[in-house]
Write an enzyme that holds these catalytic residues in place. Structure first.
Site, short mmCIF file in Angstrom:
data_model
loop_
_atom_site.label_atom_id
_atom_site.label_comp_id
_atom_site.label_asym_id
_atom_site.label_seq_id
_atom_site.Cartn_x
_atom_site.Cartn_y
_atom_site.Cartn_z
CG HIS A 61 177.89 45.31 -8.62
ND1 HIS A 61 176.93 44.36 -8.91
CD2 HIS A 61 177.21 46.49 -8.52
CE1 HIS A 61 175.75 44.92 -8.98
NE2 HIS A 61 175.88 46.21 -8.74
CG HIS A 63 176.35 49.48 -7.08
ND1 HIS A 63 175.95 49.57 -8.39
CD2 HIS A 63 177.37 50.37 -6.93
CE1 HIS A 63 176.70 50.48 -9.01
NE2 HIS A 63 177.56 50.97 -8.15
CG ASP A 65 171.36 47.00 -5.82
OD1 ASP A 65 172.54 47.35 -5.77
OD2 ASP A 65 170.75 46.82 -6.91
CG HIS A 66 174.00 43.63 -6.24
ND1 HIS A 66 173.63 42.59 -7.08
CD2 HIS A 66 173.46 44.75 -6.80
CE1 HIS A 66 172.92 43.05 -8.10
NE2 HIS A 66 172.79 44.37 -7.93
CG HIS A 151 177.10 48.04 -13.21
ND1 HIS A 151 175.97 48.56 -13.81
CD2 HIS A 151 176.86 48.06 -11.87
CE1 HIS A 151 175.10 48.89 -12.88
NE2 HIS A 151 175.62 48.62 -11.69
CG ASP A 219 173.45 45.23 -11.54
OD1 ASP A 219 173.24 44.06 -11.20
OD2 ASP A 219 173.03 46.19 -10.88
CG HIS A 278 169.10 43.43 -11.15
ND1 HIS A 278 169.03 44.67 -11.76
CD2 HIS A 278 169.88 43.60 -10.06
CE1 HIS A 278 169.75 45.54 -11.06
NE2 HIS A 278 170.26 44.91 -10.02
#
Length: 315
Positions: A61, A63, A65-66, A151, A219, A278
């Site tokens: 996805h 976000h 942090d990814h 998510h 997530d 994670h």
């Protein structure tokens, strides 16, 4: 065999001495990366598997942090001398994210192919990549599937099935009086006609062999469709943002999972092994909560940064 490394285990934001959640899969020297948060290429450099042979990046996805490690990684891959096409797969909208992040790279010496899960069209997609270019004893094709998760952003779970091709049988080829000049083509599943006679791959190949299934979920909340999606996975890698069920309210609010919820999915999905990753940055010692998973699914492991795992074919 298939090697993989849990490059990083932290979600949300970086912490000292730990990398953002990402995983790399190595199949006979060709590689697939799952997610690319801040510091991913540092984690890759630490294990020394190289950059040039990375053929596919699967983004769960959008976000940060990814994703925010992508532009640096793509530049490094270009500097490694790569000229072959690189494929990036992700949820609907990933093209815009990648193009926006990659604006700092005005030129890459290779083509970027971006595939979006528009209208869930990748749910049962089969992708043949350089993963099919394995040695003769371990030839395989990659079957890639994805599903939409629950998510706060459009998010995908991935399932990789490394389908192993049948062995070549000299005995079978001899019994069927197949000329040796045809063996190689028939071994590669090509039917053909030679001297007015038809020959088929089944005349030289043994029975199908079991492949390896690897599923990756983060997530998300533990929605019911996940159980069927991960069913019979040899390895199930799943988020465990919260170690304790005491944080269930946070898990529900932030659309993540606890260790016990991930373990229950592994159990109900009849998986062989579970690796948890994670983790929340606030979870300073994830291993201390391992019983919350192993009490439900015995073959559970709490990942650490740099954990390397080898998956072997059953025969």
């Amino acid at each position: 065999m298939i090697d993989l490394c849990i490059l990083g285990t932290i979600g949300g934001m970086p912490v000292i001495n730990k990398f953002m959640s990402s995983t790399i899969i190595n199949v006979n020297g060709r590689k697939i990366l799952i997610d690319c948060g801040e510091g991913t290429q540092l984690a890759m450099r630490k294990i020394g598997w190289g950059f040039k042979s990375l053929d596919m990046i699967c983004i769960t996805h959008s976000h940060g942090d990814h994703t925010v490690g992508l532009p640096g990684l793509l530049a490094t891959i270009g500097n490694s001398g790569r000229t072959e096409k690189l494929t990036i797969i992700g949820p609907n909208g990933i093209s815009e994210i990648v193009k926006g992040l990659n604006v700092i790279n005005p030129y890459l010496p290779y083509e970027l192919e971006i595939i979006e899960n528009t209208n869930n069209t990748l749910r049962f997609m089969t992708t043949n990549t350089k993963m099919s270019l394995c040695n003769e004893s371990e030839r395989s094709n990659l079957h890639l599937s994805c599903m939409e998760l629950d998510h706060s952003a459009k998010c995908l779970g991935y399932s990789f099935y490394f389908k192993r091709l049948p062995k070549f049988s000299v005995e079978k080829a001899t019994q069927n009086k197949v000329p040796k000049i045809l063996w190689n083509k028939l071994q590669n599943k090509e039917s053909l006609e030679y001297e007015e006679k038809k020959y088929f791959p089944s005349m030289v190949l043994s029975d199908e062999r079991k492949g390896i299934k690897l599923s990756y979920i983060t997530d998300t909340r533990p929605i019911k469709d996940i159980k069927e999606f991960i069913k019979y996975s040899d390895l199930f890698i799943c988020e465990g943002t919260y170690g304790s069920n005491e944080d269930m309210e946070k898990a529900i609010k932030n659309k993540h999972m606890t260790f016990s919820e991930a373990a229950l999915l592994a159990k109900e999905g009849v998986c062989h092994e579970l690796i948890l990753t994670h983790f929340s940055p606030a979870l300073e010692n994830p291993e201390s909560f391992s019983n919350n998973a192993t009490n439900i699914f015995k073959n559970s492991l709490v990942a650490s940064d740099g954990l390397i795992k080898t998956l072997n074919y059953s025969d």
